[in-house]
Enzyme design. Structure first.
Site, PDB file in Angstrom:
ATOM      1  N   SER A 141       0.865  -1.189   0.000  1.00 19.21           N
ATOM      2  CA  SER A 141       0.000   0.000   0.000  1.00 19.21           C
ATOM      3  C   SER A 141       0.894   1.229   0.000  1.00 19.21           C
ATOM      4  CB  SER A 141      -0.848  -0.034   1.269  1.00 19.21           C
ATOM      5  OG  SER A 141      -1.396   1.233   1.539  1.00 19.21           O
ATOM      6  N   TYR A 154      -1.286  -0.748  10.635  1.00 17.27           N
ATOM      7  CA  TYR A 154      -1.277  -1.102   9.207  1.00 17.27           C
ATOM      8  C   TYR A 154      -0.017  -0.550   8.545  1.00 17.27           C
ATOM      9  CZ  TYR A 154      -3.226  -1.352   4.402  1.00 17.27           C
ATOM     10  OH  TYR A 154      -3.453  -1.614   3.074  1.00 17.27           O
TER      11      TYR A 154
END
Ligand SMILES: NC(=O)c1ccc[n+]([C@@H]2O[C@H](COP(=O)([O-])OP(=O)(O)OC[C@H]3O[C@@H](n4cnc5c(N)ncnc54)[C@H](O)[C@@H]3O)[C@@H](O)[C@H]2O)c1
Length: 259
Positions: A141, A154
């Site tokens: 990501s 995350y």
């Protein structure tokens, strides 16, 4: 002989789309997911389109060592090789740092990072066993390159994925196995992004209905990341055309991240 791809987290959303696109590109596909019903459903749909035996669904908990070892054995028994392993499993738990529960931080690291380590290790062994110059691709990501507000678990795990990718690339270069990460922008229609909208609305002090546009406006190319954008780049890095690329973290962000 058809190449064999294994997609971890292939049971829904991006992983499902990648499984189907990789099958369309001519691979046999092992669809692996914590949700075995979804994995079997995706494999069945691929078999209906491409013929029985093209795909098979497997249950796996990527955070569990025994489970991943068993998956690699089952894939070997079924397809007798692995040319491509895609690690798409991920989880995003969002909260401001002062409210971030340790169990949520640990779950983020387990699913986004430790699972990638375990799957890369076991499928690298399978590639070596069959003398395959394979490909390992992590779905990462933009949060693996820049910090993400209220997403500390995350982002920390995805940053770790970049270091793991570079280290695996060094370990496996001698065998012609390449390892790369794809750094995605926001998949705006995905359940993961949609589930974060209430928290983003609160963080930004705007109605939930305006959140998507705020995230579109951050992108120079003025749209969210599509599943097809990811498949396009993935098929290139899985191919022989990318045989001189390893240890890279490739942005698919519409220009939002440029390093
Ligand atoms: N959705 C986004 O906006 C976005 C943006 C950038 C990157 N990504 C990344 O893309 C990947 C896919 O995201 P998504 O939106 O499709 O997520 P999703 O939650 O819809 O799908 C994730 C899949 O992983 C599976 N999974 C979860 N834990 C697992 C485990 N322990 N073992 C095996 N499988 C497990 C789930 O069952 C699910 O099928 C993730 O790595 C995510 O971090 C997503």
């Amino acid at each position: 002989m058809k190449k064999v791809a294994v997609i971890i987290g292939g049971g829904q959303t991006l992983g499902e789309f990648l499984c189907k696109g990789i099958a369309d590109a001519g691979y046999h596909v092992a669809v692996a997911d914590l949700n075995i019903d979804n994995a079997i459903k995706v494999a069945d749909e691929i078999n209906q389109k491409h013929g029985a035996g093209t795909a098979k669904g497997f249950g796996v908990d990527a955070t569990n060592e025994e489970s991943v070892i068993k998956l690699a054995q089952n894939v070997d028994n079924t397809f007798n090789r692995a040319d491509l392993m895609v690690y798409s499993a991920g989880i995003a738990k969002a909260a401001p740092i002062t409210n971030f529960a340790l169990k949520d931080f640990q779950l983020s690291v387990d699913v986004n990072l430790t699972g990638y380590f375990l799957c890369a290790r076991e499928f690298a062994k399978l590639m070596l066993k069959h003398n395959t110059a394979g490909r390992i691709i992590q779905i990462n990501s933009k949060s693996g390159k820049v910090g993400s507000k209220h997403n500390s678990g995350y982002s920390a795990a995805k940053f770790g994925g970049v270091g793991l990718t570079q280290s695996l690339a060094l370990d496996l270069a001698d065998y012609g196995i390449t390892v790369n990460s794809l750094m995605l922008g926001n998949l705006l229609k995905s359940p993961m992004f949609q589930s974060l909208i209430p928290q983003y609305a609160k963080k930004l002090g705007i109605p939930e209905s305006e959140v998507e546009q705020v995230y579109i406006d951050k992108v120079p190319l003025k749209r969210g990341c599509d599943y097809q954008d990811v498949l396009n780049v993935l098929l290139f890095y899985a191919s022989d055309k990318a045989s001189y690329c390893t240890g890279q973290s490739i942005n698919i962000t519409g220009g939002q991240v440029m390093f």
